[in-house]
Design a protein around this motif. Structure first.
Motif, short mmCIF file in Angstrom:
data_model
loop_
_atom_site.label_atom_id
_atom_site.label_comp_id
_atom_site.label_asym_id
_atom_site.label_seq_id
_atom_site.Cartn_x
_atom_site.Cartn_y
_atom_site.Cartn_z
N GLU A 158 6.64 4.20 14.29
CA GLU A 158 6.28 5.32 13.42
C GLU A 158 7.16 5.39 12.18
O GLU A 158 6.72 5.78 11.11
N ALA A 159 8.43 5.01 12.31
CA ALA A 159 9.34 5.06 11.17
C ALA A 159 8.88 4.10 10.07
O ALA A 159 8.88 4.44 8.87
N THR A 160 8.49 2.89 10.47
CA THR A 160 8.04 1.90 9.50
C THR A 160 6.74 2.34 8.84
O THR A 160 6.55 2.20 7.63
N ILE A 161 5.82 2.86 9.65
CA ILE A 161 4.55 3.34 9.09
C ILE A 161 4.80 4.48 8.11
O ILE A 161 4.17 4.56 7.05
N GLN A 162 5.74 5.36 8.43
CA GLN A 162 6.09 6.45 7.51
C GLN A 162 6.66 5.90 6.21
O GLN A 162 6.37 6.40 5.12
N ASP A 163 7.47 4.85 6.31
CA ASP A 163 8.02 4.22 5.11
C ASP A 163 6.90 3.66 4.24
O ASP A 163 6.95 3.78 2.99
N LEU A 164 5.89 3.06 4.87
CA LEU A 164 4.75 2.54 4.12
C LEU A 164 3.98 3.66 3.44
O LEU A 164 3.56 3.53 2.28
N GLU A 165 3.80 4.77 4.15
CA GLU A 165 3.10 5.92 3.56
C GLU A 165 3.87 6.44 2.34
O GLU A 165 3.27 6.78 1.30
N ASP A 222 2.65 6.67 -1.52
CA ASP A 222 2.70 7.94 -2.25
C ASP A 222 3.40 7.79 -3.59
O ASP A 222 2.96 8.34 -4.61
N LYS A 223 4.48 7.03 -3.62
CA LYS A 223 5.20 6.81 -4.88
C LYS A 223 4.33 6.05 -5.87
O LYS A 223 4.35 6.34 -7.07
N ARG A 224 3.57 5.09 -5.36
CA ARG A 224 2.66 4.36 -6.26
C ARG A 224 1.59 5.27 -6.83
O ARG A 224 1.20 5.16 -7.99
N PHE A 225 1.10 6.22 -6.02
CA PHE A 225 0.11 7.16 -6.50
C PHE A 225 0.70 8.11 -7.53
O PHE A 225 0.03 8.50 -8.49
N GLU A 226 1.95 8.48 -7.34
CA GLU A 226 2.62 9.33 -8.33
C GLU A 226 2.71 8.63 -9.67
O GLU A 226 2.43 9.22 -10.72
N SER A 227 3.06 7.35 -9.67
CA SER A 227 3.15 6.59 -10.91
C SER A 227 1.77 6.42 -11.53
O SER A 227 1.60 6.40 -12.75
#
Length: 297
Positions: free
Chosen positions: A278-285, A289-294
């Motif tokens: 779950e930690a890795t999947i959260q990192d991917l999410e 999200d950062k890419r969507f912000e940009s």
């Protein structure tokens, strides 16, 4: 340019029936759609890779050359100049079709040189994120966590360890080179892909189209899910579809409500080891999200 509709598509096929492609091959779909967009007045080149094997049968009905892994753009540069010298170029489309290994790695120098010199052709990369023709080794575009034959899953290192942002982003490299037209596409959105290849054909100078092309054999996914996966990659935000032309970037098929990345991962055996992490999947999410912000900026 007016958007292509399904009713506008020709029934004519520019690949002969039958091929050596795996069931559900995304690369072959990318090539088929590109030829639908360009029509019969086209010369094609493919460098060594999956397409070279596939084209032993089911070859195009247009002039077609198989060349070495590293020199597709160089050979097409020569063809372009020869046609210009003979005065026979006219409106002939020149299409180079190469996988991610031959694009991001082995053939990067040839591609870079051809774009820098301003040769007038379309370069289409079918990106299945590994060297699938030779057994599924990792390439410069292999995503974080993916299990390949050279990034296996062990007790300590589990799949590709390089962060997502460290992958070779070839479209951005081509933009930095000054290519007049750069686009990303997916076999999950064929009309968008066709429109971008058509646009590329109208541009003078080098055009680069990077196509996300699923691979059931290497991804250990069901052949029937190839198009679904190509859509999910966009719907989860892992892949962004855009055009870059005249210094302006426009995005296509941006999801209003992004799907969880796990929906994409769980359909592929290459990511099986990540599903309970779950930690890795959260990192991917968070990365998405950062890419969507940009993107919004």
């Amino acid at each position: 340019m007016e958007k292509t509709k399904i009713k506008d598509l020709t029934d004519e096929e520019y690949l002969h029936h039958g091929s050596l492609a795996c069931a559900g091959c995304g690369a072959l779909l990318a090539f088929r759609h590109a030829l639908k967009a360009l029509g019969p007045n086209t010369i094609t080149i493919n460098s060594t890779g999956c397409m070279a094997v596939i084209m032993q049968m089911g070859v195009p009905k247009v002039p077609h050359f198989h060349v070495l892994f590293e020199n597709g753009p160089a050979v097409m540069s020569g063809i372009e100049q020869a046609l210009d010298i003979m005065g026979t170029r006219g409106d002939t489309n020149l299409l180079v079709v190469v996988g991610d290994g031959g694009t991001a790695d082995i053939g990067m120098g040839s591609l870079s040189g051809a774009v820098e010199r301003g040769h007038d052709f379309i370069y289409l990369c079918y990106d299945n994120e590994s060297y699938m023709n030779t057994g599924g080794q990792r390439s410069g575009t292999t995503p974080f966590g993916a299990a390949t034959t050279t990034t296996p899953v062990g007790s300590i290192i589990k799949g590709e360890t390089r962060p997502m942002e460290m992958r070779k982003d070839v479209p951005e490299i081509m933009i930095a080179h000054g290519a007049p037209y750069v686009a990303t596409a997916s076999i999950g959105y064929p009309l968008d892909l066709i429109d971008k290849v058509k646009k590329a054909a109208t541009v003078r100078g080098p055009s680069y189209v990077h196509v996300f092309a699923s691979c059931p054999a290497g991804w250990r996914s069901d052949a029937k899910d190839s198009v679904k996966l190509a859509k999910l990659a966009v719907q989860t935000g892992l892949i962004r579809l855009f055009e870059y032309e005249n210094g302006k970037r426009t995005f296509q098929h941006v999801p209003k409500h992004r799907k969880p990345v796990k929906e994409y991962l769980e359909l592929q055996g290459r990511f099986k080891h990540l599903l309970d992490d779950e930690a890795t999947i959260q990192d991917l999410e968070e990365y998405i999200d950062k890419r969507f912000e940009s993107l919004n900026e």
